[in-house]
Design a protein around this motif. Structure first.
Motif, PDB file in Angstrom:
ATOM      1  N   ASN A 147       0.848  -1.191   0.000  1.00  0.00           N
ATOM      2  CA  ASN A 147       0.000   0.000   0.000  1.00  0.00           C
ATOM      3  C   ASN A 147       0.879   1.233   0.000  1.00  0.00           C
ATOM      4  OD1 ASN A 147      -2.709  -1.174   0.246  1.00  0.00           O
ATOM      5  ND2 ASN A 147      -1.946  -1.937   2.190  1.00  0.00           N
ATOM      6  N   VAL A 148       0.453   2.250  -0.738  1.00  0.00           N
ATOM      7  CA  VAL A 148       1.199   3.500  -0.826  1.00  0.00           C
ATOM      8  C   VAL A 148       0.239   4.674  -0.656  1.00  0.00           C
ATOM      9  CG1 VAL A 148       3.071   2.603  -2.265  1.00  0.00           C
ATOM     10  CG2 VAL A 148       1.027   3.492  -3.345  1.00  0.00           C
ATOM     11  N   PRO A 149       0.719   5.767  -0.048  1.00  0.00           N
ATOM     12  CA  PRO A 149      -0.150   6.942   0.092  1.00  0.00           C
ATOM     13  C   PRO A 149      -0.276   7.691  -1.237  1.00  0.00           C
ATOM     14  CG  PRO A 149       2.001   7.363   1.078  1.00  0.00           C
ATOM     15  CD  PRO A 149       1.998   5.923   0.631  1.00  0.00           C
ATOM     16  N   VAL A 150      -1.500   8.077  -1.544  1.00  0.00           N
ATOM     17  CA  VAL A 150      -1.794   8.834  -2.763  1.00  0.00           C
ATOM     18  C   VAL A 150      -2.521  10.109  -2.354  1.00  0.00           C
ATOM     19  CG1 VAL A 150      -3.052   8.836  -4.959  1.00  0.00           C
ATOM     20  CG2 VAL A 150      -1.969   6.745  -4.148  1.00  0.00           C
ATOM     21  N   THR A 151      -2.115  11.233  -2.955  1.00  0.00           N
ATOM     22  CA  THR A 151      -2.745  12.521  -2.674  1.00  0.00           C
ATOM     23  C   THR A 151      -3.222  13.134  -3.985  1.00  0.00           C
ATOM     24  OG1 THR A 151      -1.283  12.863  -0.785  1.00  0.00           O
ATOM     25  CG2 THR A 151      -2.416  14.805  -1.643  1.00  0.00           C
ATOM     26  N   PHE A 152      -4.483  13.544  -4.010  1.00  0.00           N
ATOM     27  CA  PHE A 152      -5.053  14.264  -5.151  1.00  0.00           C
ATOM     28  C   PHE A 152      -5.340  15.679  -4.699  1.00  0.00           C
ATOM     29  CE2 PHE A 152      -6.215   9.881  -6.025  1.00  0.00           C
ATOM     30  CZ  PHE A 152      -5.989   9.759  -7.396  1.00  0.00           C
ATOM     31  N   THR A 153      -4.939  16.657  -5.514  1.00  0.00           N
ATOM     32  CA  THR A 153      -5.226  18.053  -5.208  1.00  0.00           C
ATOM     33  C   THR A 153      -6.187  18.590  -6.261  1.00  0.00           C
ATOM     34  OG1 THR A 153      -3.051  18.322  -4.222  1.00  0.00           O
ATOM     35  CG2 THR A 153      -4.242  20.339  -4.821  1.00  0.00           C
ATOM     36  N   PHE A 154      -7.364  18.990  -5.796  1.00  0.00           N
ATOM     37  CA  PHE A 154      -8.388  19.599  -6.649  1.00  0.00           C
ATOM     38  C   PHE A 154      -8.531  21.058  -6.256  1.00  0.00           C
ATOM     39  CE2 PHE A 154      -9.473  15.121  -6.425  1.00  0.00           C
ATOM     40  CZ  PHE A 154      -9.752  14.807  -7.742  1.00  0.00           C
ATOM     41  N   ASP A 155      -9.208  21.834  -7.082  1.00  0.00           N
ATOM     42  CA  ASP A 155      -9.441  23.234  -6.724  1.00  0.00           C
ATOM     43  C   ASP A 155     -10.309  23.356  -5.478  1.00  0.00           C
ATOM     44  OD1 ASP A 155     -11.737  22.279  -7.948  1.00  0.00           O
ATOM     45  OD2 ASP A 155     -12.197  24.173  -8.926  1.00  0.00           O
ATOM     46  N   SER A 156     -11.072  22.313  -5.151  1.00  0.00           N
ATOM     47  CA  SER A 156     -11.956  22.359  -3.984  1.00  0.00           C
ATOM     48  C   SER A 156     -11.383  21.670  -2.751  1.00  0.00           C
ATOM     49  CB  SER A 156     -13.301  21.724  -4.332  1.00  0.00           C
ATOM     50  OG  SER A 156     -13.118  20.377  -4.709  1.00  0.00           O
ATOM     51  N   GLY A 157     -10.149  21.180  -2.845  1.00  0.00           N
ATOM     52  CA  GLY A 157      -9.547  20.559  -1.680  1.00  0.00           C
ATOM     53  C   GLY A 157      -8.592  19.429  -2.046  1.00  0.00           C
ATOM     54  N   THR A 158      -7.937  18.918  -1.024  1.00  0.00           N
ATOM     55  CA  THR A 158      -6.970  17.832  -1.177  1.00  0.00           C
ATOM     56  C   THR A 158      -7.510  16.600  -0.483  1.00  0.00           C
ATOM     57  OG1 THR A 158      -5.134  19.392  -1.249  1.00  0.00           O
ATOM     58  CG2 THR A 158      -4.595  17.123  -0.675  1.00  0.00           C
ATOM     59  N   VAL A 159      -7.349  15.435  -1.128  1.00  0.00           N
ATOM     60  CA  VAL A 159      -7.781  14.173  -0.522  1.00  0.00           C
ATOM     61  C   VAL A 159      -6.614  13.200  -0.526  1.00  0.00           C
ATOM     62  CG1 VAL A 159     -10.221  14.422  -1.084  1.00  0.00           C
ATOM     63  CG2 VAL A 159      -8.696  13.335  -2.733  1.00  0.00           C
ATOM     64  N   GLU A 160      -6.586  12.358   0.499  1.00  0.00           N
ATOM     65  CA  GLU A 160      -5.522  11.364   0.616  1.00  0.00           C
ATOM     66  C   GLU A 160      -6.138   9.991   0.779  1.00  0.00           C
ATOM     67  OE1 GLU A 160      -3.076  12.563   3.882  1.00  0.00           O
ATOM     68  OE2 GLU A 160      -2.309  14.312   2.827  1.00  0.00           O
ATOM     69  N   ALA A 161      -5.463   8.990   0.230  1.00  0.00           N
ATOM     70  CA  ALA A 161      -5.928   7.605   0.342  1.00  0.00           C
ATOM     71  C   ALA A 161      -4.720   6.681   0.351  1.00  0.00           C
ATOM     72  CB  ALA A 161      -6.834   7.252  -0.834  1.00  0.00           C
ATOM     73  N   MET A 162      -4.935   5.485   0.836  1.00  0.00           N
ATOM     74  CA  MET A 162      -3.923   4.434   0.742  1.00  0.00           C
ATOM     75  C   MET A 162      -4.326   3.544  -0.430  1.00  0.00           C
ATOM     76  SD  MET A 162      -1.596   5.002   2.931  1.00  0.00           S
ATOM     77  CE  MET A 162      -0.649   3.496   2.993  1.00  0.00           C
ATOM     78  N   ALA A 163      -3.473   3.489  -1.434  1.00  0.00           N
ATOM     79  CA  ALA A 163      -3.770   2.704  -2.631  1.00  0.00           C
ATOM     80  C   ALA A 163      -2.993   1.397  -2.609  1.00  0.00           C
ATOM     81  CB  ALA A 163      -3.406   3.500  -3.882  1.00  0.00           C
ATOM     82  N   THR A 164      -3.645   0.349  -3.025  1.00  0.00           N
ATOM     83  CA  THR A 164      -3.000  -0.950  -3.128  1.00  0.00           C
ATOM     84  C   THR A 164      -2.190  -1.013  -4.416  1.00  0.00           C
ATOM     85  OG1 THR A 164      -4.765  -2.000  -1.887  1.00  0.00           O
ATOM     86  CG2 THR A 164      -3.441  -3.434  -3.275  1.00  0.00           C
ATOM     87  N   VAL A 165      -1.032  -1.651  -4.350  1.00  0.00           N
ATOM     88  CA  VAL A 165      -0.214  -1.893  -5.544  1.00  0.00           C
ATOM     89  C   VAL A 165      -0.695  -3.206  -6.138  1.00  0.00           C
ATOM     90  CG1 VAL A 165       2.112  -2.222  -6.449  1.00  0.00           C
ATOM     91  CG2 VAL A 165       1.736  -0.705  -4.485  1.00  0.00           C
ATOM     92  N   ALA A 166      -1.145  -3.155  -7.393  1.00  0.00           N
ATOM     93  CA  ALA A 166      -1.757  -4.330  -8.013  1.00  0.00           C
ATOM     94  C   ALA A 166      -1.281  -4.501  -9.445  1.00  0.00           C
ATOM     95  CB  ALA A 166      -3.275  -4.195  -7.993  1.00  0.00           C
ATOM     96  N   ALA A 167      -1.438  -5.714  -9.930  1.00  0.00           N
ATOM     97  CA  ALA A 167      -1.150  -6.002 -11.336  1.00  0.00           C
ATOM     98  C   ALA A 167      -2.293  -5.448 -12.183  1.00  0.00           C
ATOM     99  CB  ALA A 167      -1.016  -7.505 -11.542  1.00  0.00           C
ATOM    100  N   PRO A 168      -2.050  -5.191 -13.458  1.00  0.00           N
ATOM    101  CA  PRO A 168      -3.132  -4.712 -14.325  1.00  0.00           C
ATOM    102  C   PRO A 168      -4.235  -5.764 -14.419  1.00  0.00           C
ATOM    103  CG  PRO A 168      -1.006  -4.684 -15.476  1.00  0.00           C
ATOM    104  CD  PRO A 168      -0.789  -5.331 -14.163  1.00  0.00           C
ATOM    105  N   THR A 169      -5.435  -5.308 -14.671  1.00  0.00           N
ATOM    106  CA  THR A 169      -6.560  -6.221 -14.837  1.00  0.00           C
ATOM    107  C   THR A 169      -6.364  -7.021 -16.112  1.00  0.00           C
ATOM    108  OG1 THR A 169      -7.992  -4.645 -13.726  1.00  0.00           O
ATOM    109  CG2 THR A 169      -9.074  -6.366 -15.021  1.00  0.00           C
TER     110      THR A 169
END
Length: 183
Positions: A147-169
């Motif tokens: 799992n790795v931390p991911v941060t998205f920054t939008f004009d309306s705010g910042t969100v953080e999540a823990m994303a799983t490292v996975a193989a492509p579907t």
């Protein structure tokens, strides 16, 4: 003279049955249920901005066989005031995600990010308000299942999540999960 005992017994039995029905149906009213906090069985993490205007679903770090990494996600504009929202940037483990700058999302529109191969294999909607964006991330020794931390920054705010490292579907029908068993 007839005895009142049978009538009293019947009335008592009816009263007990009615009370049991009421008590048993109200058994879980107001209680915390086991399924109340369960999340739908979909890939990736999900988050939303504090004001709920933008949601991001299916957040996954996709690691190709050759070691290339990409950020897979679907961002949606759910702003009830129908304002446009823009994705400014994304980072994985503190490092920037390489992608073209997407156009601002109108209300009920989405941005879908994935690797070039992932986008090529993905059925893409025509005449829909969806922008497809190729992403890539420098491989920081990612491992499948991590799992790795991911941060998205939008004009309306910042969100953080823990994303799983996975193989492509895998494409349907192209993967043999149990080759030793014949069906």
């Amino acid at each position: 003279m007839n005895s009142l005992k049978p009538v009293i017994r019947r009335a008592g039995a009816v009263s007990i049955a009615a009370a049991s029905a009421v008590l048993l149906t109200a058994c879980s009213a107001g209680q915390i249920t086991q399924t109340s906090s369960q999340v739908a069985a979909v890939n990736g993490a999900s988050v939303q901005t504090e004001d709920g205007s933008v949601t991001v679903h299916d957040i996954t770090l996709v690691l190709e066989d050759n070691g290339d990494a990409a950020l897979k996600f679907t961002a949606s504009n759910q702003d009830y005031d129908r304002h446009e929202h823009a994705l400014k940037s994304a980072t994985v483990n503190g490092k920037p995600v390489t992608m073209s700058t997407p156009e601002p999302m109108a209300y009920n529109c989405s941005i879908v990010g994935d690797s070039a191969a992932g986008l090529q294999n993905m059925p893409q909607a025509e005449n829909a308000c969806i922008e497809y964006v190729k992403t890539s991330v420098d491989n920081d020794d990612f491992a499948y299942g991590g799992n790795v931390p991911v941060t998205f920054t939008f004009d309306s705010g910042t969100v953080e999540a823990m994303a799983t490292v996975a193989a492509p579907t895998a494409k349907s029908g192209e993967s043999d999960r149990q080759p030793e068993q014949k069906h």
